[in-house]
Structure formats: C-alpha cells, structure tokens
Scaffold this active site. Structure first.
Site, PDB file in Angstrom:
ATOM      1  N   CYS A 147       0.788  -1.241   0.000  1.00  0.00           N
ATOM      2  CA  CYS A 147       0.000   0.000   0.000  1.00  0.00           C
ATOM      3  C   CYS A 147       0.817   1.286   0.000  1.00  0.00           C
ATOM      4  O   CYS A 147       0.533   2.194  -0.779  1.00  0.00           O
ATOM      5  CB  CYS A 147      -0.945   0.010   1.188  1.00  0.00           C
ATOM      6  SG  CYS A 147      -2.206  -1.247   1.041  1.00  0.00           S
ATOM      7  N   ARG A 202      15.418   3.035   3.226  1.00  0.00           N
ATOM      8  CA  ARG A 202      15.499   1.779   2.461  1.00  0.00           C
ATOM      9  C   ARG A 202      14.947   0.625   3.285  1.00  0.00           C
ATOM     10  O   ARG A 202      15.497  -0.477   3.292  1.00  0.00           O
ATOM     11  CB  ARG A 202      16.921   1.507   1.975  1.00  0.00           C
ATOM     12  CG  ARG A 202      16.937   0.535   0.757  1.00  0.00           C
ATOM     13  CD  ARG A 202      18.350   0.105   0.364  1.00  0.00           C
ATOM     14  NE  ARG A 202      19.177   1.222   0.025  1.00  0.00           N
ATOM     15  CZ  ARG A 202      20.410   1.394   0.512  1.00  0.00           C
ATOM     16  NH1 ARG A 202      20.935   0.515   1.353  1.00  0.00           N
ATOM     17  NH2 ARG A 202      21.104   2.449   0.150  1.00  0.00           N
ATOM     18  N   SER A 203      13.843   0.874   3.997  1.00  0.00           N
ATOM     19  CA  SER A 203      13.203  -0.186   4.776  1.00  0.00           C
ATOM     20  C   SER A 203      12.650  -1.247   3.836  1.00  0.00           C
ATOM     21  O   SER A 203      12.350  -0.970   2.669  1.00  0.00           O
ATOM     22  CB  SER A 203      12.067   0.402   5.616  1.00  0.00           C
ATOM     23  OG  SER A 203      11.014   0.819   4.773  1.00  0.00           O
ATOM     24  N   ASP A 260      20.319   5.352   2.468  1.00  0.00           N
ATOM     25  CA  ASP A 260      20.065   5.144   3.889  1.00  0.00           C
ATOM     26  C   ASP A 260      21.310   5.535   4.665  1.00  0.00           C
ATOM     27  O   ASP A 260      22.259   6.097   4.103  1.00  0.00           O
ATOM     28  CB  ASP A 260      19.553   3.735   4.207  1.00  0.00           C
ATOM     29  CG  ASP A 260      20.641   2.690   4.206  1.00  0.00           C
ATOM     30  OD1 ASP A 260      21.806   3.036   3.899  1.00  0.00           O
ATOM     31  OD2 ASP A 260      20.336   1.524   4.503  1.00  0.00           O
ATOM     32  N   ILE A 261      21.307   5.265   5.958  1.00  0.00           N
ATOM     33  CA  ILE A 261      22.382   5.777   6.809  1.00  0.00           C
ATOM     34  C   ILE A 261      23.733   5.198   6.416  1.00  0.00           C
ATOM     35  O   ILE A 261      24.773   5.826   6.624  1.00  0.00           O
ATOM     36  CB  ILE A 261      22.006   5.511   8.293  1.00  0.00           C
ATOM     37  CG1 ILE A 261      22.755   6.458   9.232  1.00  0.00           C
ATOM     38  CG2 ILE A 261      22.190   4.042   8.658  1.00  0.00           C
ATOM     39  CD1 ILE A 261      22.089   6.566  10.596  1.00  0.00           C
TER      40      ILE A 261
END
Lengths: 310, 310
Positions: free
Chosen positions: B149, B184-185, B207-208
C-alpha cells in the site's frame, strides 16, 4: 532468472501526429466563424524554398477550412501590397515569404504588417511582449499577444509531450525542467529560450560563441526571465544537466554530441537537417525529428485568433 | 521596467485532494458489485497507534461503501483467526495491525494470510513479483499482482502530479526521471525504489549506510531493475541530480538538506514526521507534506481488486 537485454525504449513522435490534435482544435474554431478566414501570402522572389512553403501554406489552409490567396509582387511593390492588404477588411492574416531583400529592409517590412493581421508574430509589439512575459495586448486580457510560429510550435510540442505540467499554475508549468537550446537566432532560438524560461524552465542557450542561462531564479521569484552569461561553459556542461534538448542548427555538418545526453532526455530537432544522429534513440525517452507540420498549424491557430478578435 | 521579486512558486498538494480522485474511482467500482466488500481487521495488541489506524480504516471503509469488521484477538489466537477468515467466503480482504510479536513471527503471520485476501500486498508472491517486475498473477493478465500500500500510494501520487508521463508506454512512464528515496526499509523504501526503477526511473536509494542506484540501464534495455552500490556517494551527490525527492525517515531529528535540492524538484514526505523544513518551498515546484490519506484509499483499491477477481 537472468533478464536478456532488450532494444532501447525511445518513443519517436512525428510532427504530423502532434499536428493532428491542434488541427482538430483549429477546425472546430473555424466552424464557429461566419466565413472562412482569409490568409494572404506575399511572394516577391524567385526563391524555390519560398514557393514550396507558399504552396504548402495554401494547401494546409484549404485542408483546414481557411482561404488562402497568393499575391506575387515585385520587390518594389511589396510595401504597397502589404499596406493595401492591411486596410482590406476581407483579409484576416498576412504572411510574407522572406528573405526578400535579405538585409535590414526585410525587418522594416515585417513592421509594416498591421499588428491585427500579423499571424507570424513578428511585430515589434508582439516580440516585446514575448520577452517581457506580457501575454495579452489589453488589460482586460481579451486579446492574446501573438507568439512567433516556430517557437510557439515547440511550446505546443512540449505540451503534447506532457513536459508542461498541467498541475502547476498556468505560466509556471515548466518549473523544474532544465532545457538546452542549441541555436540563438533572433527568429527562433533566442525567443524560444525566453518563452521557456518565462514559463519556469531553466534554459541553457548555446551558440557557437558562448552559453547563456535564461531563468526566473530560485522559486521562480522573478516574474520574467533574466539572462546570465555562463563564462567558460560549453554544451558539454549543459547536456548532462538537461532533461529537454532542442536543436536547430542549419546545415548538415552539425551533430549534437548524444553521448553527453542525460538518460531519458526529451530531444527535439527544429533544423531542416538532422542535428541528432540515430544514436539519440539509445539515450532519449522521446525524440521528435522535425517540427514543420506543427509550425504551419500554429500559423493557422494564430490566424484564427486574429480572425476571432477582429 | 524593473521587475520586483515575487514570493516563491511552490505548489503544496495535500494528500486529501489526491485521495479524492482515487476515492471516486473506488466508489464507482464498489457500485458495480453485488454486495459491499468486507474487510476484516485483526487487532492483537494494546498498541494505541494500531487502534487509531484500525478505527481510521473502519471509518474510511464505511465512508466509501465498504464493510469493515474489527476482530480483537489475543496473540495466541491470531494465527487461527486469520486461517478462519481465509476460508470464510464473506471475507474479501484481511488487514493485520502490526507489530504483534515485534519479531520474525510477524513476518510468519504475514505469509499466513490467503493471497487472494492480502490487500496489503505483503505475501511473498506479491513481493517477488514486484521486485521481478511481473505485473500479473496469470499469463492471461487478468489477475493483477497486488502492490504494497505505501509504495503504491507514492506511485499514485506521482501519477496525480503528472510525473508519470502518459505519452510513454505503460511500464516506462518514469523514463528520464531521477529520483532520490531517503529510507530503504523492507516495507517501503526498498520496494518503492524497485517499483520506480521498474517503471523507468533512475533511483538513488539513500540510507544511513550507503547509496544504491536502482535502474534499468541506458535506454531501459533491462526489463527489470538492477542495483549498483554507489561507493563513496552520499545524499549530497544525489539531491542535485534528482527531479523527485521522496523522504520517509522516522523520528523528528532527520531533515533533508533542502539547500542541495535541484530547483523545481518535486518533494514528497512519507514519514509521520516532517522530514522537510519549511524552506523546501523556496526550491521545490511541488511539495506533498504527507501521504496517509492516499495510502488508505490505495488499501481499499486493493480490496476492490481482490473482491472483483474472486
């Protein structure tokens, strides 16, 4: 699950297809008028290209419900011919096939044409408004200021290609786009750079001498474009930054260095020669190889505007 | 004729307005069905945020012509609860409010939900298809593969903003766009990077730890994206190249360095906190400060797809 390489995905869009959507709009407009608008063309030279263009104008006029009349005159009679058409109520628009004298006298003749019949948008008032980003002749915003045909054709093409973003307010719809224009002629390249910058684009105008940036500043704070010379810049600096590249260099020698194009750039050629090599399709997302058919419909659109506001 | 500086021209677009156009589409779809589709929500924790989300799901369902039933179960009963809903013909879609166990057991539960009722798009088959750029479950292309979603909400927003170019073929409509995604989960950032790259964008996923480039190569020759690590790159390299910047960093500490944004960039925040400072409006052409209202309509859209293909 190794995925085999596919051919490149560049969409080639022909001017004829773009012209069709404008043609429908123009034909609908003509139907609402009491009589077919009359365009008068003045041919005062033996130049073969001018005659071809004149014949093509006539055919396109008739195909779209307009009347066309070619008046062949001598160089000595052209001024009087234009003045007579200026005061003739039956004449809605005037087009003059240049070059005639091939010198500044041609620019003089351009200013003879009555502003209400100048469908090419060459009158000083129109050119001034264009550079100043003034879009109407009157404060009530009823009478549109006419734009020169070739730059306007490029705008109509960019609208068709969805480069203009309709979610942004009218007048700012190129915000976020970086455009390189290769050609800075007074007839096409410079007005086009100004028009696109006035609509919000960041434009690099490249010619043989230098690069100029036409832009409205960060956040489009200026209400019209300003121009900064980019000292030391060449096309090699501009292309990798540009999502739209528009080239109109005369002659068959010049080729855009397509290797420097941004992946997925939109590329438009308005030169009568091919400024882009076939390799453009390896890089571009959209390629428009020529624009002539759009230019002539845009002329009819200007004629329609003139006929409607008489 | 000096032109006074004007305020910046950034269009702020609220998720509620974007949701409306999708709402109409969903409501029209529901009207064509024999009965209102039933969404069953499973709540198995005391987590306040989960309950708020559950209540909000229920309200949005009822407002748009869907039925919603909240089933409150214990952590021990959740698996059985889902299996019972899986085989109940009256249930069209299932949503589970995570975290429940807060560990890999939650991922196990996600795979329990019947694929035909997984309106969140979390089933392995859907995730696999998404990364592989496979858009249908069947060869006849009748059954759409459901997309998760939140990433799908971002796609719908980019369509609404006309970043997707409809003149390009379906599947390539982001060709020419460079996008930075900050996050970037596994739930949003990585799938979103893959989806946008599959649609033709050049995506920098930040990301980190590092920057990764998701892309289909020059001319989109690859049929799905590949990923390259950009050694030594940071967000400072990505932002000046990107015409779209999407940020979803949790917590209120992180702020996107807006000074590095390209003039006229499109900026979207999907964090529950504000990742962009107000100065974003000095640079961006379009700014979408939150996306939640679109995400929930996208859930209903997935539910409608499930209900229609049962």
């Amino acid at each position: 699950m190794a995925s085999a390489p596919e051919p490149s995905h560049c969409k080639v869009i022909l001017a004829g297809n773009i012209a069709k959507s404008l043609q429908n709009e123009v034909q609908e407009g003509v139907k609402k008028l009491e009589r077919a608008p009359l365009l008068v063309g003045f041919l005062a030279t033996d130049d073969a290209a001018s005659r071809v263009y004149a014949d093509w104008t006539g055919k396109t006029c008739r195909d779209n419900g307009f009347d066309f009349e070619l008046r062949e005159v001598t160089k000595d009679d052209i001024e009087e011919g234009i003045m007579s058409a200026n005061t003739d109520d039956k004449v809605d628009g005037i087009i003059v096939y240049y070059p005639i004298h091939g010198n500044r006298q041609d620019q003089y003749l351009q200013q003879i044409v009555d502003i209400g019949k100048d469908v090419e948008g060459l009158s000083h008032k129109y050119i001034f408004n264009m550079y100043q980003n003034i879009r109407f002749l009157d404060d009530a915003k009823q009478r549109k200021s006419i734009l020169p045909c070739t730059p306007l054709a490029v705008i109509k093409i960019l609208e068709y290609l969805h480069v203009y973003n309709p979610i942004l307010p009218y007048g700012n719809r190129l915000h976020g786009h970086t455009v390189t224009i290769i050609n800075r002629s007074e007839v096409v390249g410079r007005p086009l750079a100004a028009l696109l910058a006035n609509d919000g684009a960041n434009v690099y105008s490249v010619d043989i001498d230098n690069v100029e940036q036409f832009h409205r500043g960060e956040g489009l704070r200026k209400r019209r474009h300003t121009v900064d010379e980019k000292g030391g810049w060449t096309i090699e600096h501009c292309l990798p930054l540009s999502d739209v590249v528009i080239s109109g260099v005369p002659g068959d020698k010049y080729k855009v260095p397509v290797k420097l194009l941004r992946n997925g750039a939109v590329c438009i050629n308005f030169s009568s020669e091919k400024n882009f090599t076939p390799e453009v399709k390896e890089k571009a997302s959209i390629y428009v190889p020529a624009i002539g058919k759009v230019t002539i419909i845009v002329l009819l659109r200007n004629l329609l505007v003139s006929a409607c506001t008489k």
